[in-house]
Design a protein around this motif. Structure first.
Motif, short mmCIF file in Angstrom:
data_model
loop_
_atom_site.label_atom_id
_atom_site.label_comp_id
_atom_site.label_asym_id
_atom_site.label_seq_id
_atom_site.Cartn_x
_atom_site.Cartn_y
_atom_site.Cartn_z
N LEU A 27 3.85 -6.60 4.30
CA LEU A 27 2.52 -6.10 3.98
C LEU A 27 1.49 -6.70 4.92
CD1 LEU A 27 0.43 -4.63 2.22
CD2 LEU A 27 0.46 -6.62 0.69
N ARG A 28 1.56 -8.00 5.12
CA ARG A 28 0.59 -8.67 5.97
C ARG A 28 0.70 -8.16 7.41
NH1 ARG A 28 -0.30 -13.10 9.26
NH2 ARG A 28 -2.26 -14.19 8.86
N ALA A 29 1.93 -8.00 7.90
CA ALA A 29 2.12 -7.52 9.26
C ALA A 29 1.59 -6.10 9.42
CB ALA A 29 3.61 -7.58 9.63
N ALA A 30 1.74 -5.28 8.39
CA ALA A 30 1.22 -3.91 8.46
C ALA A 30 -0.30 -3.90 8.50
CB ALA A 30 1.74 -3.11 7.27
N LEU A 31 -0.92 -4.76 7.69
CA LEU A 31 -2.38 -4.82 7.67
C LEU A 31 -2.94 -5.36 8.99
CD1 LEU A 31 -2.96 -6.16 4.04
CD2 LEU A 31 -3.34 -3.83 4.89
N LEU A 32 -2.16 -6.20 9.65
CA LEU A 32 -2.59 -6.74 10.94
C LEU A 32 -2.23 -5.84 12.12
CD1 LEU A 32 -1.61 -10.51 10.39
CD2 LEU A 32 -3.93 -9.59 10.59
N GLY A 33 -1.55 -4.72 11.82
CA GLY A 33 -1.16 -3.82 12.89
C GLY A 33 0.04 -4.28 13.68
N GLN A 34 0.78 -5.25 13.15
CA GLN A 34 1.94 -5.79 13.86
C GLN A 34 3.23 -5.04 13.52
OE1 GLN A 34 1.75 -9.81 12.44
NE2 GLN A 34 0.11 -10.40 13.85
N LEU B 138 3.65 0.48 8.37
CA LEU B 138 3.63 0.39 6.91
C LEU B 138 4.96 0.80 6.29
CD1 LEU B 138 1.80 -0.32 4.51
CD2 LEU B 138 1.08 2.07 4.43
N THR B 139 5.76 1.58 7.02
CA THR B 139 7.04 2.01 6.48
C THR B 139 7.98 0.83 6.22
OG1 THR B 139 7.85 2.43 8.73
CG2 THR B 139 6.94 4.31 7.51
N TYR C 76 7.04 -2.04 4.98
CA TYR C 76 6.64 -2.53 3.66
C TYR C 76 7.14 -1.59 2.58
CZ TYR C 76 3.62 -3.58 -0.32
OH TYR C 76 3.15 -3.88 -1.57
N LEU C 77 7.02 -0.30 2.79
CA LEU C 77 7.48 0.68 1.80
C LEU C 77 8.99 0.58 1.62
CD1 LEU C 77 5.30 3.76 2.82
CD2 LEU C 77 4.91 2.12 0.97
N ALA C 78 9.71 0.30 2.70
CA ALA C 78 11.16 0.12 2.60
C ALA C 78 11.48 -1.08 1.73
CB ALA C 78 11.78 -0.04 3.98
N GLY C 79 10.64 -2.14 1.84
CA GLY C 79 10.83 -3.31 1.00
C GLY C 79 10.62 -3.01 -0.47
N LEU C 80 9.60 -2.19 -0.76
CA LEU C 80 9.36 -1.79 -2.15
C LEU C 80 10.56 -1.04 -2.71
CD1 LEU C 80 5.64 -0.53 -2.03
CD2 LEU C 80 6.50 -2.57 -3.19
N ASN C 81 11.12 -0.14 -1.92
CA ASN C 81 12.29 0.62 -2.36
C ASN C 81 13.51 -0.29 -2.52
OD1 ASN C 81 11.04 3.15 -2.49
ND2 ASN C 81 11.31 3.49 -0.29
#
Length: 235
Positions: A191-198, A201-202, A204-209
């Motif tokens: 999540l943090r990496a996605a918010l930082l553009g690193q 977002l997929t 993070y979504l894969a982690g949720l799944n």
């Protein structure tokens, strides 16, 4: 943060850490009295809300009531002195949950607070045996059925670190034997990496799944949704 008084011995900084508790059964005098706390709870309930408090059961301050009255309930280093298993936490000493008298005292303390609150956010819950948490939950349920139990669970690398030190390191899956919710540390880095553009977002979504397949059916996650600021931008 914890509402109990902080210790003074080996205090970090001028104010110390609220997680170096000196007395589990008292209110920090800087916050007020027990009567003040009871009034706060009453006001919270009058607004149709619930209240939980922090429970810091892995360690106490070196000058805690328990350290003075029950030094045998603590982890000791080879030289016989008090110690802890996470070196940076220099202002606390670890409890030893092989002592069953400690279990009784700690559960009775939670029952005392459960007269006023709806549940507990349990600090570094993986470092305390799951069997204790199960026992404590059963004791609290006799007074307050349906109490809320939130574990500050640890990221996988922290659990591996604890186990490498010979310390208790309960995984999220183990903690769900006693807790209703755990933290989202397992996928927070994505999540943090996605918010930082690193990262995308997929990831993070894969982690949720992935959580759906690795945790028990009763699992609930306290999800991190933080406002982050970097390079003068907020997102």
């Amino acid at each position: 943060m914890p509402i109990q008084p902080s210790g003074k011995e080996k205090r970090k900084g001028s104010l110390g850490s609220h997680y170096a508790i000196s007395d589990y059964r008292a209110i920090n005098p800087e916050y007020g009295t027990m009567e003040d706390f009871k009034r706060l709870c009453d006001d919270v309930y009058a607004k149709g809300m619930k209240i939980i408090i922090d429970c810091v059961y892995n360690h106490t301050s070196p000058d805690s009531v328990l350290a003075k009255e029950h030094p045998d309930w603590f982890y000791h280093k080879k030289d016989g002195s008090f110690g802890n298993k996470v070196g940076d936490w220099s202002d606390v000493i670890d409890l030893d949950y092989s002592r069953k008298d400690l279990w009784k005292y700690q559960a009775e303390t939670l029952v005392m607070w459960a007269k006023y609150v709806d549940g507990f956010r349990c600090d570094v819950a993986p470092m305390v045996p799951v069997e204790f948490w199960k026992y404590a939950r059963e004791e609290v349920a006799k007074l307050r059925p349906g109490a809320i139990w939130l574990a500050e669970s640890g990221a996988p690398d922290f659990i591996r670190f604890l186990r490498s030190k010979g310390a208790v390191g309960g995984s999220d899956s183990e903690l769900y034997q006693a807790f209703d919710m755990t933290y989202d540390y397992d996928i927070y880095p994505d999540l943090r990496a996605a918010l930082l553009g690193q990262k995308d977002l997929t990831d993070y979504l894969a982690g949720l799944n992935r959580q759906e397949g690795v945790y028990p059916e009763n699992y609930v996650k306290a999800t991190f949704w933080k406002t982050m600021t970097w390079s003068g931008r907020t997102g």
